[in-house]
Design a protein around this motif. Structure first.
Motif, PDB file in Angstrom:
ATOM      1  N   PHE A  18      44.664  52.942  36.143  1.00 59.69           N
ATOM      2  CA  PHE A  18      44.918  51.931  35.115  1.00 59.69           C
ATOM      3  C   PHE A  18      45.253  50.578  35.736  1.00 59.69           C
ATOM      4  CE2 PHE A  18      47.828  49.733  32.159  1.00 59.69           C
ATOM      5  CZ  PHE A  18      46.988  49.632  31.061  1.00 59.69           C
ATOM      6  N   GLY A  19      46.121  50.575  36.751  1.00 58.72           N
ATOM      7  CA  GLY A  19      46.481  49.313  37.387  1.00 58.72           C
ATOM      8  C   GLY A  19      45.298  48.656  38.064  1.00 58.72           C
ATOM      9  N   GLY A  20      44.490  49.459  38.746  1.00 60.89           N
ATOM     10  CA  GLY A  20      43.296  48.915  39.382  1.00 60.89           C
ATOM     11  C   GLY A  20      42.303  48.379  38.369  1.00 60.89           C
ATOM     12  N   TRP A  21      42.193  49.045  37.213  1.00 61.92           N
ATOM     13  CA  TRP A  21      41.291  48.584  36.160  1.00 61.92           C
ATOM     14  C   TRP A  21      41.748  47.236  35.595  1.00 61.92           C
ATOM     15  CZ3 TRP A  21      42.461  48.729  30.654  1.00 61.92           C
ATOM     16  CH2 TRP A  21      41.378  48.328  29.866  1.00 61.92           C
ATOM     17  N   SER A  69      43.606  45.009  37.074  1.00 63.36           N
ATOM     18  CA  SER A  69      43.418  43.994  38.108  1.00 63.36           C
ATOM     19  C   SER A  69      41.953  43.616  38.256  1.00 63.36           C
ATOM     20  CB  SER A  69      43.971  44.523  39.439  1.00 63.36           C
ATOM     21  OG  SER A  69      43.722  43.610  40.482  1.00 63.36           O
ATOM     22  N   ALA A  70      41.065  44.616  38.159  1.00 64.39           N
ATOM     23  CA  ALA A  70      39.641  44.348  38.314  1.00 64.39           C
ATOM     24  C   ALA A  70      39.094  43.505  37.178  1.00 64.39           C
ATOM     25  CB  ALA A  70      38.871  45.665  38.398  1.00 64.39           C
ATOM     26  N   VAL A  71      39.652  43.652  35.976  1.00 62.82           N
ATOM     27  CA  VAL A  71      39.158  42.893  34.819  1.00 62.82           C
ATOM     28  C   VAL A  71      39.870  41.541  34.697  1.00 62.82           C
ATOM     29  CG1 VAL A  71      38.897  42.881  32.306  1.00 62.82           C
ATOM     30  CG2 VAL A  71      38.518  45.002  33.590  1.00 62.82           C
ATOM     31  N   LEU A  72      41.183  41.580  34.580  1.00 62.28           N
ATOM     32  CA  LEU A  72      41.928  40.336  34.344  1.00 62.28           C
ATOM     33  C   LEU A  72      41.955  39.445  35.584  1.00 62.28           C
ATOM     34  CD1 LEU A  72      44.948  41.721  32.275  1.00 62.28           C
ATOM     35  CD2 LEU A  72      42.861  40.628  31.436  1.00 62.28           C
ATOM     36  N   GLY A  73      41.880  40.039  36.761  1.00 64.16           N
ATOM     37  CA  GLY A  73      41.936  39.244  37.986  1.00 64.16           C
ATOM     38  C   GLY A  73      40.580  38.842  38.523  1.00 64.16           C
ATOM     39  N   ASN A  74      39.524  39.164  37.805  1.00 57.58           N
ATOM     40  CA  ASN A  74      38.169  38.837  38.244  1.00 57.58           C
ATOM     41  C   ASN A  74      37.707  37.561  37.547  1.00 57.58           C
ATOM     42  OD1 ASN A  74      35.475  38.748  38.976  1.00 57.58           O
ATOM     43  ND2 ASN A  74      35.132  40.917  38.701  1.00 57.58           N
ATOM     44  N   GLY A  75      37.469  36.516  38.318  1.00 55.57           N
ATOM     45  CA  GLY A  75      37.071  35.236  37.737  1.00 55.57           C
ATOM     46  C   GLY A  75      35.746  35.285  36.990  1.00 55.57           C
ATOM     47  N   PRO A 121      27.062  39.311  39.522  1.00 56.57           N
ATOM     48  CA  PRO A 121      28.435  39.222  40.053  1.00 56.57           C
ATOM     49  C   PRO A 121      28.938  40.571  40.538  1.00 56.57           C
ATOM     50  CG  PRO A 121      28.266  38.183  37.879  1.00 56.57           C
ATOM     51  CD  PRO A 121      26.998  38.951  38.090  1.00 56.57           C
ATOM     52  N   ASP A 122      29.988  40.514  41.324  1.00 60.76           N
ATOM     53  CA  ASP A 122      30.702  41.716  41.749  1.00 60.76           C
ATOM     54  C   ASP A 122      31.790  41.980  40.709  1.00 60.76           C
ATOM     55  OD1 ASP A 122      32.011  43.754  42.955  1.00 60.76           O
ATOM     56  OD2 ASP A 122      32.669  42.644  44.720  1.00 60.76           O
ATOM     57  N   TRP A 123      31.572  43.015  39.892  1.00 59.52           N
ATOM     58  CA  TRP A 123      32.529  43.305  38.816  1.00 59.52           C
ATOM     59  C   TRP A 123      33.699  44.159  39.310  1.00 59.52           C
ATOM     60  CZ3 TRP A 123      31.823  40.212  34.970  1.00 59.52           C
ATOM     61  CH2 TRP A 123      30.544  39.787  34.625  1.00 59.52           C
ATOM     62  N   ARG A 124      33.716  44.501  40.577  1.00 54.11           N
ATOM     63  CA  ARG A 124      34.796  45.283  41.187  1.00 54.11           C
ATOM     64  C   ARG A 124      34.979  46.623  40.477  1.00 54.11           C
ATOM     65  NH1 ARG A 124      39.467  40.589  41.902  1.00 54.11           N
ATOM     66  NH2 ARG A 124      38.140  39.031  42.935  1.00 54.11           N
TER      67      ARG A 124
END
Length: 456
Positions: free
Chosen positions: A102-105, A107-113, A91-94
């Motif tokens: 912090f905000g990008g982190w 979003s990358a974790v919680l917003g990644n299906g 997968p693409d873990w972004r």
């Protein structure tokens, strides 16, 4: 084709047996791994939601659960591939987005299906399926091994009940009376046959169970189609930028070459003709001599311009193909250079790949003469064609001093940009003391129908 491979093609059943030991081991290991993952992730989920009222504590506990699930999911995927199943795209873990702060982190974790699917697999789907597949595989293996070894473990084929007989039970299903039979011999024979059947069918059972796990992993643990599209877009953007950079580099080099070569000759030609004109009346012999020198200057300038024009579209490359063009490069090289080609007959190469290969080799041969102190060089062409992709490999090797590396505003940097411009890659092997080997991997279309280009 080797003898072992030929036998496997003639006997698909034996081909199944080749991977059965790995599949059995995977199914046995999958159970404790799944239980461990389940016992770690479920409490974290409960603690995370239970402390979510404090927000930060609950949020970080949930994120920890997602990371733990990601780890167990990747272990599961790697074990599946170890058994010989088809590789699953990761997968693409972004991670690039997570590195932006912090905000990008978050979003990358919680917003990644993918994280949530890995959590679902570890906490429920994968756990349940691993328990089921383990139970079936373990039972099948135990029945098979117990049955075929019944001769040696007498008394293990049935309960401690003198009235019960495996043979009597089995044949009774078909209405056959076994009261006059040798009970011990009959029980052992029936157990052996049943065990043999279970062992003989073990490869089909393990393959089916492993494939069930693989299909679940493909649906929950592999990359989305959108991941591939995103990477392709990024690759195309990088290739476009590299192509533009390479083009700019080529134009700057052409400007420098024209300034230092033909332009200087033309300036001198103009000065010589002006001087000759002034000498026509007073010193005709000197004027004729200067005109002769001017003719020489014009011929040399014309030859240099022709050489520079090859940098746009070499006529030999267009007329006779890549191999002939590279042989021409080797014949003009200062360092003695040979050309070897193992490209199969009939292979056709897109024109943009031919041009890239030609310029890469031309620049590398020039670099060999300028920097390597080599006494010999070799150009080698080959085509690598596997199940996933095909590429033209262009390699230039010299016996020089080595130590070549990519540096900004230097020749190898421009070559790397040109290679990236056609979605290829450049590999450099140049230890101190030599030899140096530079290889460009240039992509080719997979199918013959897509290879609309000039034949080699």
């Amino acid at each position: 084709m080797t003898t072992q491979t030929a036998v496997s093609h003639r006997n698909p059943y034996w081909a199944l047996w080749r991977s059965t030991p790995k599949e059995v081991l995977y199914l046995m290991l999958g159970f404790p791994i799944a239980v461990t993952g389940f016992s770690m992730v479920v409490p974290l989920i409960a603690a995370g939601f239970g402390t979510l009222i404090t927000f930060l504590i609950g949020l970080f506990v949930l994120i920890l659960a997602l990371y733990v699930a990601r780890g167990f999911g990747l272990v599961h995927v790697n074990l599946l591939e170890w058994t010989g199943r088809k590789k699953l795209e990761r997968p693409d873990w972004r991670d690039d987005q997570a590195a932006t702060g912090f905000g990008g982190w978050l979003s990358a974790v919680l917003g990644n299906g993918h994280y949530w699917l890995y959590l679902l697999h570890t906490a429920l789907l994968g756990f349940v399926l691993s328990v089921i597949t383990w139970a079936i595989a373990f039972s099948w293996l135990v029945v098979g091994l117990t049955g075929v070894s019944a001769w040696f473990i007498r008394g293990e084929v049935g309960p401690n009940n003198s009235d019960w007989s495996l043979a009597a039970w089995f044949f009774g299903l078909f209405g056959i009376n076994t009261t006059t039979w040798n009970r011990e011999l009959a029980d052992n024979l029936v157990a052996f046959v049943i065990g043999l059947i279970f062992i003989a069918t073990l490869p089909f059972v393990t393959r089916g169970l492993v494939m069930t796990q693989w299909w679940l992993a493909k649906g929950t643990l592999s990359a989305f189609r959108s991941d591939g599209l995103r990477r392709e877009v990024e690759s195309l953007e990088a290739s476009r930028g590299a192509a533009l950079s390479a083009e700019g580099h080529s134009l700057r080099r052409l400007e420098r070459d024209i300034h230092d070569g033909p332009q200087q000759r033309l300036v001198r030609l103009q000065m010589d003709l002006a001087a000759a004109e002034r000498q026509l009346d007073t010193n005709p012999e000197l004027a004729r001599q200067m005109i002769t020198e001017a003719q020489t200057q014009s011929a040399e300038a014309l030859e240099e311009l022709r050489a520079l024009s090859r940098g746009f579209a070499p006529p030999l490359l267009l007329d006779r193909g890549l191999l002939a063009a590279l042989e021409s490069v080797s014949s003009r090289a200062i360092v003695p250079t040979t050309v070897q080609s193992s490209v199969p007959d009939g292979v056709v190469i897109p024109s943009e790949i031919e041009r890239a290969a030609y310029f890469v080799v031309s620049e590398l041969v020039t670099n060999v003469a300028k920097h390597s102190q080599a006494t010999a060089a070799e150009i080698h062409l080959t085509v690598e064609d596997d199940a996933d992709k095909a590429s033209l490999e262009v390699q230039v090797t010299d016996n020089g001093r080595g130590g070549a590396e990519v540096a900004a505003e230097h020749g190898l940097a421009g070559i790397e940009e040109r290679v990236r411009g056609v979605a290829g890659r450049l590999a450099i092997d140049s230890p101190a003391g030599g030899p140096t080997s530079v290889t460009a991997f240039l992509p080719l279309p997979k199918t013959g129908a897509d290879r609309a280009a000039v034949a080699l």
